[in-house]
Design an enzyme around this catalytic site. Structure first.
Site, short mmCIF file in Angstrom:
data_model
loop_
_atom_site.label_atom_id
_atom_site.label_comp_id
_atom_site.label_asym_id
_atom_site.label_seq_id
_atom_site.Cartn_x
_atom_site.Cartn_y
_atom_site.Cartn_z
N ASP A 9 8.00 4.71 0.92
CA ASP A 9 7.97 5.13 2.31
C ASP A 9 8.98 6.26 2.52
O ASP A 9 9.91 6.44 1.71
CB ASP A 9 8.32 3.93 3.20
CG ASP A 9 8.42 4.30 4.66
OD1 ASP A 9 7.44 4.82 5.21
OD2 ASP A 9 9.50 4.09 5.26
N ASP A 11 10.21 7.71 6.28
CA ASP A 11 11.09 7.57 7.44
C ASP A 11 11.69 6.17 7.49
O ASP A 11 10.98 5.17 7.56
CB ASP A 11 10.31 7.86 8.73
CG ASP A 11 11.22 8.32 9.86
OD1 ASP A 11 12.45 8.15 9.74
OD2 ASP A 11 10.70 8.84 10.86
N ASP A 206 11.34 0.37 4.31
CA ASP A 206 12.32 -0.23 5.23
C ASP A 206 11.68 -1.14 6.27
O ASP A 206 12.39 -1.84 6.98
CB ASP A 206 13.06 0.89 5.97
CG ASP A 206 12.14 1.61 6.95
OD1 ASP A 206 12.37 1.52 8.17
OD2 ASP A 206 11.17 2.25 6.50
#
Length: 254
Positions: A9, A11, A206
């Site tokens: 990922d 962001d 995240d």
């Protein structure tokens, strides 16, 4: 276990809004140094892959080939092409989404499009929602580029594409086909481009609801880093634990 390929990922993992995450930057650099295959897989549809490549280089010390960037936009176009319902669409989204769909040969139709495609659009208006609602009610295939209810930024957790899709779902009583993480469509295509067996790949991110669930739902190992959406104190209560949990990607050993 030594993993042979990484789906990563962006962001909240490699950067956070406009803020750097140096450990994330170093993570990509270490993968490159060890020549381990990776794909940067993002639900963000606001930027083209070229824009993401430039942004990573200019702001986050990450130089990466264009072929390593796979967005929900690219996965959406792949899905539309596979469905072959027609070459018309009404798109709510920014340049990254609209330009890719146009370049794939789709023309805008506000009355009876084959597809209504919904991503995040920071210029969203009520009339755009009206157009999308009416088109879906007439039978357009409702596609949600990603289910992210929020996007992590330096300002906090802002409304994401999933929030817009939820509004349209409420207005039409039609559930969208979701392309992005945690759904299989984007994961399977990214694995195909990565060229690594599912059993030897790992999903890094995240956000438990999108990144980690993408791995769990699609039989991939998972690495949750608590630098973005999912907080350290939330980990103990997660219904299915990630394969690995770290406070910093600097802690990861390849």
């Amino acid at each position: 276990m030594t993993y042979k390929g990484y789906l990563i990922d962006l962001d909240g993992t490699i950067y956070r809004g406009k803020d750097r995450i140096p450990a994330g930057e170093r993570f990509v650099q270490r993968l490159q140094e060890q020549q381990i295959p990776y794909m940067l897989v993002t639900n963000n549809t606001m930027r083209t892959p070229q824009m993401i490549q430039d942004m990573l280089a200019e702001n986050f010390n990450v130089e990466t080939p264009l072929k390593t960037i796979y967005t929900a936009t690219l996965a959406t176009v792949d899905y539309m092409n596979d469905m072959a319902r027609g070459k018309t669409a009404y798109v709510i989204g920014e340049i990254g989404l609209k330009s890719a769909i146009a370049q794939a040969g789709y023309t805008e139709d506000k009355e009876n499009p084959a597809y209504v495609v919904v991503g995040l659009d920071r210029g969203l208006t009520y009339e755009m929602l009206v157009t999308a609602t009416l088109a879906i009610q007439k039978g357009a295939l409702f596609i949600g580029t990603n289910p992210d209810l929020n996007i992590p930024t330096e300002r906090g957790q802002l409304p994401g594409a999933g929030s817009v899709q939820a509004l349209l779902e409420a207005a039409t009583r039609v559930k969208p086909v979701i392309i992005g993480k945690p759904e299989a469509i984007i994961v399977n295509k990214a694995l195909e481009y990565l060229g690594v067996e599912r059993s030897r790949a790992i999903m890094v991110g995240d956000n438990y609801l999108t990144d980690i669930m993408a791995g769990i739902k699609n039989d991939l190992a998972t690495l949750l880093v608590t630098t973005g959406f999912t907080k350290p104190e939330e980990v103990v209560g997660l219904p299915i634990q990630p394969s690995h949990v770290l406070a910093s990607l600097d802690e990861w050993e390849f």
